[in-house]
Design a protein around this motif. Structure first.
Motif, PDB file in Angstrom:
ATOM      1  N   ALA A   1     -87.732  -6.055  24.121  1.00 23.49           N
ATOM      2  CA  ALA A   1     -88.520  -5.619  23.045  1.00 23.49           C
ATOM      3  C   ALA A   1     -87.698  -5.213  21.921  1.00 23.49           C
ATOM      4  O   ALA A   1     -88.452  -5.374  20.717  1.00 23.49           O
ATOM      5  N   ALA A   2     -86.464  -4.896  21.940  1.00 21.91           N
ATOM      6  CA  ALA A   2     -85.600  -4.397  20.840  1.00 21.91           C
ATOM      7  C   ALA A   2     -85.141  -5.432  20.040  1.00 21.91           C
ATOM      8  O   ALA A   2     -85.177  -5.507  18.642  1.00 21.91           O
ATOM      9  N   ALA A   3     -84.580  -6.523  20.974  1.00 19.84           N
ATOM     10  CA  ALA A   3     -84.007  -7.845  20.162  1.00 19.84           C
ATOM     11  C   ALA A   3     -84.721  -8.863  20.142  1.00 19.84           C
ATOM     12  O   ALA A   3     -84.198  -9.809  19.472  1.00 19.84           O
ATOM     13  N   GLY A   4     -85.876  -9.216  20.753  1.00 26.82           N
ATOM     14  CA  GLY A   4     -86.331 -10.488  21.010  1.00 26.82           C
ATOM     15  C   GLY A   4     -85.640 -11.368  21.733  1.00 26.82           C
ATOM     16  O   GLY A   4     -84.772 -11.023  22.561  1.00 26.82           O
ATOM     17  N   PRO A   5     -85.961 -12.649  21.432  1.00 26.59           N
ATOM     18  CA  PRO A   5     -84.912 -13.629  22.280  1.00 26.59           C
ATOM     19  C   PRO A   5     -83.186 -13.707  21.751  1.00 26.59           C
ATOM     20  O   PRO A   5     -82.537 -13.791  22.803  1.00 26.59           O
ATOM     21  N   ALA A   6     -82.971 -12.778  20.892  1.00 32.02           N
ATOM     22  CA  ALA A   6     -81.443 -12.746  20.461  1.00 32.02           C
ATOM     23  C   ALA A   6     -81.092 -11.631  21.571  1.00 32.02           C
ATOM     24  O   ALA A   6     -79.559 -11.545  21.508  1.00 32.02           O
ATOM     25  N   ILE A   7     -81.891 -11.205  22.484  1.00 31.56           N
ATOM     26  CA  ILE A   7     -81.111 -10.392  23.372  1.00 31.56           C
ATOM     27  C   ILE A   7     -80.084 -11.184  24.365  1.00 31.56           C
ATOM     28  O   ILE A   7     -79.304 -10.731  24.873  1.00 31.56           O
ATOM     29  N   LEU A   8     -80.262 -12.607  24.479  1.00 31.66           N
ATOM     30  CA  LEU A   8     -79.404 -13.402  24.783  1.00 31.66           C
ATOM     31  C   LEU A   8     -77.895 -13.310  24.472  1.00 31.66           C
ATOM     32  O   LEU A   8     -77.097 -13.300  24.966  1.00 31.66           O
ATOM     33  N   VAL A   9     -77.980 -13.161  22.869  1.00 32.95           N
ATOM     34  CA  VAL A   9     -76.526 -12.894  22.461  1.00 32.95           C
ATOM     35  C   VAL A   9     -75.969 -11.747  22.680  1.00 32.95           C
ATOM     36  O   VAL A   9     -74.875 -11.480  22.986  1.00 32.95           O
ATOM     37  N   SER A  10     -76.844 -10.650  22.938  1.00 31.75           N
ATOM     38  CA  SER A  10     -76.275  -9.293  23.548  1.00 31.75           C
ATOM     39  C   SER A  10     -75.789  -9.236  24.610  1.00 31.75           C
ATOM     40  O   SER A  10     -74.765  -8.988  24.939  1.00 31.75           O
ATOM     41  N   TYR A  11     -76.337 -10.041  25.517  1.00 30.22           N
ATOM     42  CA  TYR A  11     -75.888 -10.203  27.181  1.00 30.22           C
ATOM     43  C   TYR A  11     -74.686 -10.957  27.088  1.00 30.22           C
ATOM     44  O   TYR A  11     -73.712 -10.787  27.699  1.00 30.22           O
ATOM     45  N   ALA A  12     -74.843 -11.931  25.940  1.00 32.27           N
ATOM     46  CA  ALA A  12     -73.527 -13.064  26.053  1.00 32.27           C
ATOM     47  C   ALA A  12     -72.147 -12.081  25.564  1.00 32.27           C
ATOM     48  O   ALA A  12     -70.992 -12.309  26.004  1.00 32.27           O
ATOM     49  N   ILE A  13     -72.444 -11.327  24.419  1.00 31.65           N
ATOM     50  CA  ILE A  13     -71.299 -10.275  23.832  1.00 31.65           C
ATOM     51  C   ILE A  13     -70.837  -9.456  25.060  1.00 31.65           C
ATOM     52  O   ILE A  13     -69.418  -9.467  25.250  1.00 31.65           O
ATOM     53  N   VAL A  14     -71.799  -8.745  25.536  1.00 35.99           N
ATOM     54  CA  VAL A  14     -71.105  -7.859  26.713  1.00 35.99           C
ATOM     55  C   VAL A  14     -70.391  -8.622  27.943  1.00 35.99           C
ATOM     56  O   VAL A  14     -69.545  -8.158  28.635  1.00 35.99           O
TER      57      VAL A  14
ATOM     58  N   ILE B   1     -79.210  -7.424  17.677  1.00 36.41           N
ATOM     59  CA  ILE B   1     -78.132  -7.537  18.436  1.00 36.41           C
ATOM     60  C   ILE B   1     -77.451  -6.526  18.944  1.00 36.41           C
ATOM     61  O   ILE B   1     -77.029  -6.523  20.206  1.00 36.41           O
ATOM     62  N   LEU B   2     -76.795  -5.658  18.143  1.00 36.84           N
ATOM     63  CA  LEU B   2     -75.973  -4.682  18.375  1.00 36.84           C
ATOM     64  C   LEU B   2     -76.809  -3.398  19.167  1.00 36.84           C
ATOM     65  O   LEU B   2     -76.262  -2.986  20.192  1.00 36.84           O
ATOM     66  N   THR B   3     -78.172  -3.473  18.762  1.00 40.87           N
ATOM     67  CA  THR B   3     -78.992  -2.458  19.538  1.00 40.87           C
ATOM     68  C   THR B   3     -79.309  -2.991  20.888  1.00 40.87           C
ATOM     69  O   THR B   3     -79.032  -2.203  21.902  1.00 40.87           O
ATOM     70  N   GLY B   4     -79.375  -4.239  21.179  1.00 38.27           N
ATOM     71  CA  GLY B   4     -79.377  -4.989  22.652  1.00 38.27           C
ATOM     72  C   GLY B   4     -78.032  -4.732  23.132  1.00 38.27           C
ATOM     73  O   GLY B   4     -78.246  -4.388  24.365  1.00 38.27           O
TER      74      GLY B   4
END
Length: 478
Positions: free
Chosen positions: A62-75, A226-229
Motif C-alpha cells: 500500500a505504501a510503495a505499490g509495485p516498487a515494493i519489489l525494489v524495497s524487498y530486493a534492497i533489504v 521505496i525507502l519507506t518500503g
C-alpha cells in the motif's frame, strides 16, 4: 593496508578464539550435538520466512505499490551480504553466541555484551508478539478458550519442547519450517501460472506484467516510497542468522554454515521476491482487498482458491509457532553464551544431563511471559514501548556483524587460513558498502515520521545497555 590492532582479550576459553570447535558428535560449550543435517537445512531455509512476510506485506504494498519489489530486493541484498560475513566467521569459529561472541573478540567486551543483550531483548519481545498473534487465530477457531489462555498454552508447550532436548527443538522446527516452505513454494508456483493465464480453472484474468505499471506506474507514490518500503520490510528478514547459533549444536557446524550461507540468495529470491511479485502481478497494488484481507489471502481469492482465508490462517499459525520456537531457542542460546563469558548470571551457562541450558531457557521464557502479560494489560503503553525499543535491533546486529568481520577476517587468514571456507566477496569494499547502507537506513529512520519513534527508542535502549557494559567491564579491569 595498515596493520590491525590486537583483538580484545576474551576471558573465556569456550567462546574465545582458542576454544574448541565441535567435533566427533560433541556440541560446543557443553551443548549436545543433537541437530541433524535435515534440521539445520530446514532451520536455514525457514529462518528467512517469518510471520511478518505473511501479515505485514500488505502495508508495504500500500505504501510503495509495485516498487515494493525494489524495497524487498534492497533489504534482501543487504541480508545476503551480512549473512556472507557472518558465515565467514561462523564457519571458521563456530560459537553458541555467534555474532555476539565475534563482537567480543573483534570489538571488545562492551560490544559482545551490548549486542548480545539487545538481541536477547529483541527475541523475548518477539515471543510476546507471536504468542499473541497465535492466540488470536486459535481463539477464532475455539472461542471457548480465551486469548490469554491460548497464549499461555502455546508458550508452555514450546517451552517444554525446548527444555526436553535440542533435538526436540530441531524436530518441531523441521516440520514448522517445512510447512512454511511448501506453502510458499506452492503459492509462488500456482501464482506464476495464474499471472500468465495458464492455470486451469483460475478466476484471475492473468494480466502478465500489466499490473506492475497499469495503475499509476511502477512508482505510483514516487521514488521515496521505496525507502519507506525498506523501513517497513527490513524487520521481516530477522532470523536468517539463527542457523549460525544452531550450528554449534550439530556434528558438522562448518558444513551447515557454509550450506546455509551459500543458499541464502535463492531463498530470499524465491520466498520473498517471488511471492511478493505474485501478489502485485495478480492484483492492482491499490486493490482494497490487499489491505482488508491481507496480500496473500487476496491473491488466493483472486485465483478462486476456496477457503483462502482459513488456509492462510493455518499457514500463519505455523509461521507463528515456528517463530516462537526459534525465538525461545535463540534467546536462550544467547543468554547461555553471555553466561559463559561472564556477562549474564552464571546459572545461564550451566547445562543439564541432556546438554540443555535449562536456566537460560527459563530465564528467557519468564521475560516472554511477562511481555505477554504487558500486551494484555497495557498494550498501548508498556508493550508499545517494548516493541518500539526493540524494533531497530536487527539493524544494530547487522552493523556489528559488519565491523566484526572487518577485524576478524585478517586474524583468521593469518592464524587459521584453512578455515576460511566461506569468504566475503570483494573484501573489504563490499563490507564497507554494506555498512554505509545500514547507516543510511538508520539515519533515514530518524528523519522519517513513521520510523522516528522506533529508532529513537531503540537507540536510547542501546545507549543504556552500552553504558552498563562500559561500567561493568571498566570495573572488572580495576
Amino acid at each position: 593496508m595498515t596493520s590491525q590492532p590486537p583483538l580484545a582479550k576474551v576471558d573465556t576459553a569456550p567462546d574465545g578464539p582458542a576454544g574448541p570447535t565441535p567435533a566427533d558428535g560433541q556440541g560446543s560449550d557443553g551443548l549436545q550435538a543433537g541437530l541433524k543435517n535435515r534440521h539445520l537445512s530446514m532451520i536455514a531455509i525457514g529462518g528467512v520466512i517469518g510471520a511478518g512476510l505473511f501479515v505485514g506485506s500488505s502495508a508495504g504494498i500500500a505504501a510503495a505499490g509495485p516498487a515494493i519489489l525494489v524495497s524487498y530486493a534492497i533489504v534482501g541484498l543487504m541480508v545476503v551480504l551480512v549473512m556472507r560475513m557472518l558465515g565467514e566467521m561462523a564457519a571458521a569459529r563456530p560459537s553458541s553466541g555467534s555474532f555476539s561472541a565475534y563482537a567480543d573478540m573483534a570489538l571488545g567486551r562492551w560490544a559482545g555484551f551490548s549486542i548480545g543483550w539487545l538481541y536477547w531483548f529483541f527475541w523475548v519481545v518477539v515471543l510476546a508478539v507471536e504468542a499473541t498473534a497465535g492466540a488470536v487465530i486459535l481463539n477464532g477457531w475455539i472461542p471457548a478458550v480465551p486469548q490469554w489462555g491460548w497464549a499461555l498454552i502455546v508458550m508452555v508447550v514450546l517451552t517444554g519442547t525446548n527444555l526436553a532436548s535440542v533435538a526436540s527443538y530441531g524436530e518441531f522446527e523441521f516440520w514448522f519450517a517445512g510447512i512454511k516452505v511448501v506453502a510458499i513454494a506452492a503459492f509462488v508456483l500456482i501464482g506464476v501460472l495464474a499471472v500468465f493465464g495458464v492455470l486451469p480453472g483460475s478466476d484471475n484474468p492473468g494480466a502478465g506484467f500489466a499490473n506492475l505499471t497499469a495503475h499509476g506506474g511502477f512508482l505510483p507514490n514516487g521514488a521515496g516510497s521505496i525507502l519507506t518500503g525498506v523501513l517497513m520490510v527490513v524487520f521481516s528478514f530477522m532470523g536468517s542468522e539463527i542457523v549460525t547459533l544452531a550450528a554449534g549444536e550439530s556434528a558438522n557446524p562448518q558444513r551447515a554454515v557454509r550450506k546455509a550461507t551459500n543458499s541464502v540468495i535463492w531463498r530470499i529470491a524465491v520466498f520473498y521476491l517471488g511471492s511478493i511479485f505474485v501478489v502485485v502481478a495478480l492484483l492492482p497494488w491499490d486493490s482494497e482487498s490487499i489491505v482488508e484481507d491481507g496480500s496473500y489471502v487476496a491473491a488466493l481469492n483472486s485465483i478462486g482458491i476456496p477457503h483462502a482465508g482459513q488456509i492462510m490462517n493455518v499457514i500463519v499459525l505455523t509461521a507463528v509457532l515456528s517463530c516462537l520456537n526459534s525465538g525461545l531457542y535463540t534467546a536462550s542460546r544467547m543468554a547461555f553464551s553471555l553466561g559463559k563469558r561472564g556477562d549474564a548470571p552464571a546459572a545461564f551457562a550451566r547445562v543439564n544431563e541432556r546438554g540443555v541450558p535449562r536456566a537460560a531457557i527459563l530465564g528467557s521464557v519468564v521475560f516472554g511471559f511477562a511481555a505477554v502479560w504487558f500486551n494484555y494489560q497495557w498494550p498501548e503503553t508498556v508493550f508499545q514501548f517494548l516493541l518500539n525499543s526493540s524494533g531497530a535491533v536487527a539493524l544494530f546486529v547487522w552493523l556489528v556483524i559488519c565491523f566484526s568481520q572487518l577485524r576478524l577476517r585478517g586474524v583468521i587468514a593469518r592464524e587459521t587460513p584453512e578455515k576460511l571456507v566461506v569468504r566475503m566477496w570483494l573484501f573489504p569494499y563490499l563490507t564497507w558498502v554494506t555498512i554505509a547502507g545500514i547507516v543510511f537506513v538508520i539515519g533515514y529512520m530518524l528523519f522519517d515520521e513513521a520510523g522516528r519513534t522506533q529508532m529513537a527508542l531503540s537507540l536510547l535502549v542501546a545507549v543504556l545497555v552500552v553504558a552498563v557494559s562500559l561500567v561493568k567491564h571498566r570495573g572488572a579491569r580495576v
